[in-house]
Design an enzyme around this catalytic site. Sequence first.
Site: not given
Lengths: 507, 125
Positions: A189, A263, A302, A403
């Site tokens: 997906k 992750e 990331c 982040e």
Amino acid sequence: MTVYQPPGRPGSVVSYHPRYEHWIGGTWTPPVRGRYFENPTPVTGLPFTEIARGTAEDIEAALDAAHAAAPAWGRTAPAERARLLLRIADRMEQHLEELAVAESWENGKPVRETLAADLPLAVDHLRYFAGALRAQEGGLSQIDEDTVAYHFHEPLGVVGQIIPWNFPLLMAIWKLAPALAAGNAVVLKPAEQTPASIMLLMELIADLVPPGVINVVNGFGVEAGKPLASSSRIRKISFTGETTTGRLIMQYASANLIPVTLELGGKSPNVFFADVADRRDDFYDKALEGFAMFALNQGEVCTCPSRALIQSSIYDGFLGDGLERVRAMRQGNPLDTETMVGAQASNDQLEKILSYIDIGRAEGAKVLAGGERVDLGGELSGGFYVAPTVFEGDNSMRIFQEEIFGPVVAVTRFEDFEDGVGLANDTLYGLGAGVWSRDGSTAYRAGRAIQSGRVWTNCYHHYPAHAAFGGYKNSGIGRENHKVLLEHYQQTKNLLVNYSPKAQGFF
Amino acid sequence: MRPSQVAVTSQAAELLRQLGGEHGPLMFHQSGGCCDGSAPMCYPAGELHVSQETDRLLGELVVEGMDPIPVWMAKDQYAYWSHTHLTIDVVPGRGSGFSLESPTGLRFLTRSRLLTDEEAEALTP
């Protein structure tokens, strides 16, 4: 210098179709409920294609196709499976420019990057896992004179993969290549922000892939991602995203007793020791580039080096030179090969970054560069552009701890080795880190002391297939890249064989 | 009782009423990390397992006509967020993750401010 035409315009190297169905069992399959959603480009903010809005019914159809394909695919000779990966790689390479322009239009990233990084890395990744598979060996352990333990690698079967929007094609290949090489069938997906470029890729490789080995269902997380992640018909789920969804996926996986690869991002420190400024030479120039790497891919990485930690004795000079590098960044039309910084991937991402700039200011951090949305004018006015931003502050501030996923770096100083490593580790995350020093011993000791899955040492933002990538702490579970990944998509079958004609003597 | 560290804008409250009509009682969990990290995730109540051991209840959103909507955050993350007050807002967009609103073309967004001195004092254990 080249300025590519947007996909579909006269003179463009690539076109998107006006609509994409799901790719299930080797055919274009309309969504069961017949619904579609619009897909805008972040370059202008305007829609350019519409995408099937998948639901649990479509996921079930994809799982049916994957289960039908998995047994035969899992028995296919490794050389054959490797050949599929090589042929996909060749096909992508032949169409590299088209895919690069399409990816730039889809995600907003500069075409300079898709041409030089995203696509070449994806091609190499496929070739790497083709090679790794050919060279993979099982094991033979002699237990005693007459007893041997044979270890075989067997595929898991059908696996689910949920792809992020920051590198739509590259992240799809990061997940697909090891899973396919290991002999699994996949239901994938894509992210709902970037659902289209992967469909362009499926169309390009449709004649190469046995039906059902790769199935792609688009849709929203809650409608399509959740039924996939919570399905009892997958043997593993791999997800790249954030921590709350990571927890939820693990919760679903626990109900099905299946493994996860997660992750979940980071807040990567980029540590500059004083000796980088000993000379104004190539190495110093390289370190300044390392500082500026926070803006690569608009910070939507990331491992974005979003915390720059600079040793006190060189702080002012190094930061001043770093700011000069930031001011020289060229932001503009992502389809211009001279552009270094493009658009954020979506409007909500843009809003989130701006909300972080607000709280950064409220906490008393100083804006040394940027700090605002950028209007590039004309057609690009509706696009999602943020000026590369440098904050100076303290590691306890929110902008140092979360982040932001934008072109935003938070800078602070440290006194000595212990202080620097302490600050580097004062974070919930541990995905990437950078260490810069001319002294090999300092660099080595810092690299070992920083709790993160990858420590770039005197470099940053390299992603070779032959180096393991993944997180410590809240950054996730498992790894991507490197041949070790094959085993993360395989069962270990042990045949314990006794060649003695004699009874064991118990009964 | 300690004071709430969360609030909701009227636009977000309207979207919550709509989602509540479809999905019943709701909850929020404030995410961290990459991609959609830092986004508030809205789920049917009970969808994500939370506990006082691992999570901090920041407060409950009061939306007319609905059960109170608890807003949670992982405890380790709260250690870094404790000095701020969060307001759940909404913007056009399309979050990833499994948050309930993403098919609507709107996305919940966390806006933050520093706690006032009075709030900070009231929250001190």
